[in-house]
Scaffold this motif. Structure first.
Motif, short mmCIF file in Angstrom:
data_model
loop_
_atom_site.label_atom_id
_atom_site.label_comp_id
_atom_site.label_asym_id
_atom_site.label_seq_id
_atom_site.Cartn_x
_atom_site.Cartn_y
_atom_site.Cartn_z
N THR A 195 0.84 -1.21 0.00
CA THR A 195 0.00 0.00 0.00
C THR A 195 0.86 1.25 0.00
N LEU A 196 1.89 1.24 0.85
CA LEU A 196 2.74 2.43 0.96
C LEU A 196 3.41 2.73 -0.38
N ASN A 197 3.88 1.69 -1.07
CA ASN A 197 4.53 1.91 -2.36
C ASN A 197 3.55 2.42 -3.41
N LEU A 198 2.34 1.87 -3.37
CA LEU A 198 1.34 2.33 -4.34
C LEU A 198 1.02 3.81 -4.11
N ILE A 199 0.90 4.18 -2.83
CA ILE A 199 0.63 5.61 -2.53
C ILE A 199 1.78 6.47 -3.06
N GLY A 220 1.53 9.51 -5.76
CA GLY A 220 2.06 10.84 -5.42
C GLY A 220 3.08 11.31 -6.45
N ALA A 221 3.90 10.37 -6.94
CA ALA A 221 4.95 10.75 -7.90
C ALA A 221 4.32 11.33 -9.16
N PHE A 222 3.18 10.78 -9.57
CA PHE A 222 2.55 11.31 -10.78
C PHE A 222 1.88 12.65 -10.51
#
Lengths: 841, 133
Positions: free
Chosen positions: A476-480, A484-486
């Motif tokens: 989940t943290l990586n997906l968030i 955010g990066a986009f």
């Protein structure tokens, strides 16, 4: 507070003959000759745009990484490709964006802030730019051929020696070394610019804070980059010629690389951070409508941070098994640096509290920066505590920390600076509406991306892995972070669109659109190529606020250098402390020589990467020849008259030599950097002594004593005779001068040969043991510098015989003598270390 | 503000000033820092033997620190004297030789203070760490 008066003349039209001549002299070349421009406005702009392009490139690489990491076990990128991409992301951001953008902005704006027509060495700036462009394209291009480096931005051996057979690491080492040279060139230019090219009256207590920061940062570059260049030399010698500097089986040690890299790497963080603080120091007072609070404290912070940042490098090496006391020493310094860092931020807050704040897009980014940087600074204090670092090391916690510091400390002020200074580059303003949209996208996107990384790291996710398994709590943290990066990227796209969108139909920005108090805002809209109509006398830190009628008087040409009677580009050189006028300096106009020299210099590094030695040597010869032509035709020229009236009844010399001249300072500063690289190599020698029980090893004969001492004595004699030749030239004793300097050149060649004979005659094999290799390297360094010394001696002989150097006009031999002071020190230290130290140990 | 003649203060002539004076204390910090680091590294690597005792290094830290504090103190005192002995208010932002003189003194004093704190930070390590491990 005075608002500068608007210019009454029709846009762009010269008002009188003086203006006409000045315009003609400073006119930017047109057509294909545009690329021969060397003026700071053009070179600074190219530099800024190029480093901006590298930033976008590295940003796209970051997005690719985030796509790969969005889900566990993803196959979007292969492990090998991912390694190349994360290496290039870090390397490009640091070497091709963060440092160059500071140089770019400073080259572009510093002369304006100083009321100077240009920096003292325009061709050096252009040479630095082309070196940067060629090196940067070479390094980035490698990614397209699947040949990019993949050892992380810090290139640790043995990862980059034993396990990477391709040319990726060589591209990194040689391509970026080339760019590091460009950075040192910019540092020389900027230090001399701040110290010697201020407007008359701008005493050291009155210079804009940007000037102080640039002085500190350029000084840091001078002491931080050379250790990395020394490390690059060692690592490339190991990769190309099997000299075992980092190979433990033959007496080397990979930790030496880590020391040399981080002696550069940690100050580097401040080298990229302080220029952005400098932008804050310019922007905050403008929108607080009040002078900066605590000018002296900010200077303390700039200088203090500059020094303390050199005592932090081992905090990147806390987990390498060094003694606890060493960790303690570096941990202490890492805590101490928070003091000056905090002081400057408090000064900015105090300024905002003391003034009447006017809202604006640049100020929004300053607020974003303050909040983000403080957050990153606090996690920085956490990782400066060694026990915590042992847990967090090499996890995503550190990735989160460093991005908070770098984006908060560097990127946000840069975007604020872009909105602030855009009118000084294009005479148009950026959109406040788009700016606000970009601000929210960037701030929100940034925090969504990087805040979760602290938790990802504390959960144990390591850095630099191309994927991770499901079920470890990372998903989940990586997906968030990826989402955010986009969002973050969309913010950058808005800024980019605002910068490049056509603005032809928009009116010119008003003059001094922000009502700022500093000198750069004198610029007329539309912009004029001359930089400033006449060089004023400065009596305040915020002259546009405090000096009545200043703008009007400057525009009317009532100060210095209002004309260009001889059609030559001129600027003022002033004294270091009080900016007392000392010289009318003639600076060169457009030329392709810097571009050609940079291309040849690039050839040395690029051909060297592929081990194509013949083309590399030919390129080297081409570079030397072009640089000699550049020096011969454009430096230390005997003027048609000794002195010139620069206005207000002031008569100034056109030609000066010695410590008052800019050339002497440039040589001194360059040699400080050169000496730092040499000391780094000597550090390598003693590092090996520290870690080995027997060093020099019993199995090695060493270079002996006789040949090194013979070489040293001959070269020191040559040094003495070079000084004698300088005196003889001054006394106008022509025959004795030629004889002495020619003999000195012969002695130097003899000395270099004797020094070379030392390791050669005793059969030291540089591939056998690190001891043999480091001795050869010290000898090689000294011999190479001796050869440059000979070239300089011959150059002076030729200059005098051609009439370009006389008893009165002796800048060439004066600067060469200065080089020789440093060379003599190098020779003495080399001989002392290689011949003397084995006798003691 | 231009009424004051530029040389109203003794030693405020430009030729008597040096920018290098402000860098003295940070340079002393750097020298102290390197001396502590090198002494500790060399001792632990080459001379501590099996005992891993840090006692001589702790003594060396003490000596270096006394020396550094003395030098920083002198440099800071010189800086402070420039502020105190320069007539007029304590500002340093005007276009006057004495303001420049006072400013250089001010920055010297501040940097001496920071260098002192940073030096004591490093010296404190010797109080807490007892062995090479």
């Amino acid at each position: 507070m005075n608002r500068p008066a608007d210019n009454d003349a029709p846009e762009g039209a010269p008002k009188n003959v003086q203006e006409q001549r000045l315009l003609e002299t400073w006119r930017t070349p047109r057509g294909w000759r545009y690329w021969s421009a060397v003026n700071n406005t053009e070179v600074g702009l190219w530099y800024t745009v190029t480093s901006g392009c590298f930033f976008l490139f590295a940003g796209v690489l970051a997005l690719l990484m985030r796509v790969q990491l969005a889900t566990p076990g993803a196959e979007f990128l292969s492990a090998d490709r991912y390694n190349q991409i994360f290496t290039m992301h870090g390397s490009v951001m640091m070497f091709l964006f963060a440092v160059p953008i500071f140089e770019a902005i400073s080259i572009l704006l510093l002369p304006q802030m100083m009321g100077a027509r240009d920096l003292p060495f325009p061709r050096l700036s252009a040479y630095g730019y082309y070196s940067f462009l060629i090196g940067g394209v070479f390094v980035c291009g490698s990614l397209l051929f699947d040949a990019a480096p993949k050892g992380g931005w810090f290139m640790y051996p043995p990862m980059t020696t034993d396990y990477q057979p391709g040319i990726g690491a060589d591209i990194w080492l040689l391509g970026l070394s080339f760019i590091e040279i460009a950075s040192i060139a910019a540092a020389v230019e900027l230090i001399v610019g701040v110290l010697k090219c201020r407007p008359p009256g701008m005493r050291i207590n009155l210079i804009p804070l940007y000037g102080w920061y640039i002085l500190v940062v350029a000084g840091m570059i001078l002491f931080a980059f050379p250790p990395l260049i020394a490390g690059d030399i060692l690592l490339e010698m190991e990769r190309a010629f099997d000299w075992p500097f980092f190979d433990p089986s033959r007496g080397g040690d990979p930790l030496l690389w880590q020391h040399l890299f981080w002696i550069f790497g940690h100050p580097e963080v401040y080298i990229v951070f302080l220029p952005s603080v400098a932008l804050m120091a310019m922007i905050v007072p403008t929108f607080a409508r009040t002078p900066i609070v605590g000018y002296g404290w900010v200077v303390l912070a700039a200088v203090g941070t500059g020094f303390l940042s050199f005592g932090l490098w081992v905090h990147h090496m806390f987990t390498t098994g060094l003694p606890a006391v060493t960790l303690g020493v570096f941990s202490a310094a890492s805590q101490a640096v928070a003091i000056p860092t905090g002081i400057q931020l408090f000064c900015f807050l105090a300024t905002l509290l003391a003034g009447r704040v006017v809202g604006s897009v640049p100020l929004l980014f300053i607020f974003a920066s303050l909040a983000t940087f403080v957050f990153g600074g606090l996690t920085g204090v956490m990782v400066a505590v060694a026990p915590f670092d042992l847990q967090a090391h090499d996890t995503y916690f550190v990735v989160g920390h460093l991005h908070y510091v770098l984006v908060g400390g560097t990127i946000f002020p840069l975007i604020g600076g872009t909105y602030y200074y855009y009118p000084l580059v294009t005479a148009k303003q950026l959109s406040a509406r788009l700016g606000k949209i970009a601000f929210w996208l960037l701030l929100v996107g940034f925090n969504i991306t990087f805040l979760p990384m602290h938790w990802t790291g504390l959960l144990g996710m390591p850095r630099r892995v191309y994927t991770y398994p499901a079920g470890m709590g990372f998903e989940t943290l990586n997906l968030i972070s990826t989402v955010g990066a986009f969002v973050l990227a969309s913010g950058f796209l808005v800024v980019l669109w605002d910068i490049v969108r056509p603005k032809g139909k928009e009116p010119y920005a008003p003059r001094n659109p922000w009502d700022a108090g500093t000198l750069e805002w004198l610029a007329e809209m539309p912009l004029k190529p001359w930089g400033i109509r006449s060089v004023p006398i400065i009596k305040s830190r915020d002259p546009l606020w405090d000096q009545k009628d200043l703008v009007h008087d400057i525009d009317e040409g009532r100060f210095y250098l209002p004309d260009a009677e001889e059609g030559l580009r001129e600027t003022l050189v002033t004294s270091v402390i009080d900016a007392r006028p000392e010289q009318c300096l003639r600076v060169p106009g457009p030329t392709f020589l810097p571009m050609i020299s940079a291309a040849f210099t690039g050839g040395v590094f690029i051909f060297g990467t592929y081990h194509w030695w013949t083309p590399a040597l030919l390129s080297g010869a081409g570079a030397v020849a072009t640089i000699l032509i550049w020096l011969w035709t454009g430096t230390a020229r005997v003027p048609e008259k000794e002195a010139k009236n620069v206005g207000l009844g002031l008569e100034l010399p056109i030609y000066i030599s010695g410590p008052s001249s800019v050339g002497w300072w440039a040589m001194f500063i360059t040699m400080l950097g050169d000496a730092t690289a040499f000391i780094s190599l000597v550090f390598g020698y003693f590092f090996y002594w520290t870690i080995h029980d027997d060093f020099p090893p019993e199995t090695s004969a060493g270079p002996g004593v006789v040949w090194p001492v013979v070489g040293g004595v001959l070269m020191l004699l040559a040094y003495g005779m070079t000084i004698a030749a300088w005196r003889l030239n001054r006394a106008d004793r022509s025959g004795a001068f030629y004889f002495t300097l020619a003999t000195a050149a012969l002695l130097t060649v003899g000395g270099a040969a004797a020094l070379f004979a030392a390791p050669w005659s005793t059969g030291l094999d540089p591939t056998r043991h690190s001891y043999d290799a480091i001795v050869w390297l010290l000898v090689g360094w000294t011999v190479l510098h001796a050869m440059v010394g000979v070239l300089m001696q011959l150059y002076c002989l030729a200059r005098r015989s051609a009439g370009h150097m006389t008893a009165r006009h002796d800048a060439d031999i004066t600067n060469v003598t200065l080089y020789w002071h440093f060379l003599a020190l190098t020779v003495a230290l080399t001989v002392g270390v290689i011949a003397g130290f084995p006798l003691l140990s | 503000m231009d009424a004051t003649p530029p040389n109203a203060v003794p030693n405020a002539k430009e030729s008597d000033e040096s920018l290098l004076a402000i860098f003295v204390s940070p340079a002393v910090w750097a020298a102290h820092f390197m001396a502590c680091y090198i002494t500790a590294a060399v001792w632990c690597e080459k001379f501590s033997g099996d005992s891993l005792s840090l006692a001589p290094v702790r003594v060396a830290f003490g000596v270096y620190t006394l020396l550094a504090v003395a030098l920083i103190g002198v440099n800071g005192w010189f800086g402070y004297r420039r502020i105190r002995r320069t007539p007029g208010d304590h500002a340093y932002g005007a276009d006057r030789a004495e303001d420049r003189h006072r400013f250089l003194g001010y920055v010297t004093t501040l940097l001496a203070g920071l260098s002192l704190v940073a030096t004591l930070f490093v010296a404190a390590v010797a109080l807490f760490v007892e062995t090479c491990h």
